[in-house]
Motif scaffolding. Sequence first.
Motif, PDB file in Angstrom:
ATOM      1  N   LEU A  14      75.100  54.753  27.333  1.00 18.76           N
ATOM      2  CA  LEU A  14      74.734  55.318  28.628  1.00 18.76           C
ATOM      3  C   LEU A  14      73.679  56.406  28.465  1.00 18.76           C
ATOM      4  O   LEU A  14      73.646  57.097  27.439  1.00 18.76           O
ATOM      5  CB  LEU A  14      75.962  55.942  29.311  1.00 18.76           C
ATOM      6  CG  LEU A  14      77.069  55.008  29.753  1.00 18.76           C
ATOM      7  CD1 LEU A  14      78.276  55.823  30.215  1.00 18.76           C
ATOM      8  CD2 LEU A  14      76.592  54.085  30.857  1.00 18.76           C
ATOM      9  N   PRO A  15      72.866  56.613  29.501  1.00 17.57           N
ATOM     10  CA  PRO A  15      71.940  57.749  29.471  1.00 17.57           C
ATOM     11  C   PRO A  15      72.736  59.067  29.400  1.00 17.57           C
ATOM     12  O   PRO A  15      73.895  59.132  29.850  1.00 17.57           O
ATOM     13  CB  PRO A  15      71.195  57.649  30.804  1.00 17.57           C
ATOM     14  CG  PRO A  15      71.407  56.249  31.283  1.00 17.57           C
ATOM     15  CD  PRO A  15      72.710  55.796  30.701  1.00 17.57           C
ATOM     16  N   ALA A  16      72.118  60.095  28.873  1.00 20.04           N
ATOM     17  CA  ALA A  16      72.793  61.382  28.694  1.00 20.04           C
ATOM     18  C   ALA A  16      73.363  61.907  30.004  1.00 20.04           C
ATOM     19  O   ALA A  16      74.487  62.437  30.033  1.00 20.04           O
ATOM     20  CB  ALA A  16      71.835  62.401  28.083  1.00 20.04           C
ATOM     21  N   GLU A  17      72.632  61.759  31.095  1.00 23.56           N
ATOM     22  CA  GLU A  17      73.110  62.253  32.389  1.00 23.56           C
ATOM     23  C   GLU A  17      74.375  61.519  32.825  1.00 23.56           C
ATOM     24  O   GLU A  17      75.324  62.138  33.316  1.00 23.56           O
ATOM     25  CB  GLU A  17      72.025  62.081  33.454  1.00 23.56           C
ATOM     26  CG  GLU A  17      72.408  62.669  34.798  1.00 23.56           C
ATOM     27  CD  GLU A  17      71.286  62.554  35.813  1.00 23.56           C
ATOM     28  OE1 GLU A  17      71.599  62.194  36.963  1.00 23.56           O
ATOM     29  OE2 GLU A  17      70.124  62.811  35.460  1.00 23.56           O
ATOM     30  N   ASP A  18      74.418  60.221  32.618  1.00 17.22           N
ATOM     31  CA  ASP A  18      75.616  59.443  32.959  1.00 17.22           C
ATOM     32  C   ASP A  18      76.793  59.838  32.075  1.00 17.22           C
ATOM     33  O   ASP A  18      77.943  59.905  32.538  1.00 17.22           O
ATOM     34  CB  ASP A  18      75.350  57.945  32.833  1.00 17.22           C
ATOM     35  CG  ASP A  18      74.428  57.413  33.922  1.00 17.22           C
ATOM     36  OD1 ASP A  18      74.154  58.157  34.895  1.00 17.22           O
ATOM     37  OD2 ASP A  18      73.980  56.258  33.795  1.00 17.22           O
ATOM     38  N   GLN A  19      76.526  60.101  30.807  1.00 25.73           N
ATOM     39  CA  GLN A  19      77.593  60.556  29.907  1.00 25.73           C
ATOM     40  C   GLN A  19      78.170  61.879  30.404  1.00 25.73           C
ATOM     41  O   GLN A  19      79.385  62.053  30.442  1.00 25.73           O
ATOM     42  CB  GLN A  19      77.062  60.722  28.484  1.00 25.73           C
ATOM     43  CG  GLN A  19      76.779  59.426  27.774  1.00 25.73           C
ATOM     44  CD  GLN A  19      76.294  59.642  26.353  1.00 25.73           C
ATOM     45  OE1 GLN A  19      76.571  60.675  25.734  1.00 25.73           O
ATOM     46  NE2 GLN A  19      75.562  58.676  25.824  1.00 25.73           N
ATOM     47  N   GLU A  20      77.302  62.808  30.810  1.00 22.84           N
ATOM     48  CA  GLU A  20      77.763  64.102  31.314  1.00 22.84           C
ATOM     49  C   GLU A  20      78.605  63.929  32.569  1.00 22.84           C
ATOM     50  O   GLU A  20      79.642  64.577  32.719  1.00 22.84           O
ATOM     51  CB  GLU A  20      76.577  65.028  31.592  1.00 22.84           C
ATOM     52  CG  GLU A  20      75.891  65.538  30.341  1.00 22.84           C
ATOM     53  CD  GLU A  20      76.809  66.356  29.454  1.00 22.84           C
ATOM     54  OE1 GLU A  20      77.664  67.115  29.982  1.00 22.84           O
ATOM     55  OE2 GLU A  20      76.685  66.232  28.222  1.00 22.84           O
ATOM     56  N   GLN A  21      78.169  63.048  33.473  1.00 25.85           N
ATOM     57  CA  GLN A  21      78.939  62.795  34.689  1.00 25.85           C
ATOM     58  C   GLN A  21      80.291  62.188  34.361  1.00 25.85           C
ATOM     59  O   GLN A  21      81.310  62.547  34.962  1.00 25.85           O
ATOM     60  CB  GLN A  21      78.160  61.878  35.633  1.00 25.85           C
ATOM     61  CG  GLN A  21      76.971  62.546  36.281  1.00 25.85           C
ATOM     62  CD  GLN A  21      76.172  61.581  37.152  1.00 25.85           C
ATOM     63  OE1 GLN A  21      76.363  60.366  37.095  1.00 25.85           O
ATOM     64  NE2 GLN A  21      75.281  62.129  37.966  1.00 25.85           N
ATOM     65  N   LEU A  22      80.315  61.280  33.406  1.00 27.24           N
ATOM     66  CA  LEU A  22      81.573  60.664  32.987  1.00 27.24           C
ATOM     67  C   LEU A  22      82.516  61.706  32.396  1.00 27.24           C
ATOM     68  O   LEU A  22      83.704  61.751  32.743  1.00 27.24           O
ATOM     69  CB  LEU A  22      81.307  59.550  31.966  1.00 27.24           C
ATOM     70  CG  LEU A  22      82.537  58.869  31.373  1.00 27.24           C
ATOM     71  CD1 LEU A  22      83.364  58.183  32.470  1.00 27.24           C
ATOM     72  CD2 LEU A  22      82.128  57.874  30.301  1.00 27.24           C
ATOM     73  N   PHE A  23      81.998  62.560  31.517  1.00 29.09           N
ATOM     74  CA  PHE A  23      82.828  63.590  30.899  1.00 29.09           C
ATOM     75  C   PHE A  23      83.374  64.553  31.944  1.00 29.09           C
ATOM     76  O   PHE A  23      84.541  64.962  31.890  1.00 29.09           O
ATOM     77  CB  PHE A  23      82.052  64.351  29.832  1.00 29.09           C
ATOM     78  CG  PHE A  23      81.614  63.491  28.677  1.00 29.09           C
ATOM     79  CD1 PHE A  23      82.354  62.404  28.251  1.00 29.09           C
ATOM     80  CD2 PHE A  23      80.433  63.767  28.009  1.00 29.09           C
ATOM     81  CE1 PHE A  23      81.944  61.609  27.194  1.00 29.09           C
ATOM     82  CE2 PHE A  23      80.008  62.975  26.947  1.00 29.09           C
ATOM     83  CZ  PHE A  23      80.772  61.904  26.541  1.00 29.09           C
TER      84      PHE A  23
END
Length: 72
Positions: A14-23
Amino acid sequence: MMTFQEIIESIEELPAEDQEQLFELIRKRRIESRRAEIAANAQNVFQAVEAGTAKRGSFEEMKAYLLSDEDE
């Protein structure tokens, strides 16, 4: 069902932004889950107090009670 390793690899794609949203989503859900658990525990305590089965005392008294041998 995906293995844990497959899930990790999918997240890494996933893109970094999506990873942050997931976390952030996971963190918030864990907080809500913990709040629900605390509320359920509190409800059990209130019921025990109403039923007269709750133990009361100071920290030292409760510690001694919990550590005492049941045969005593």
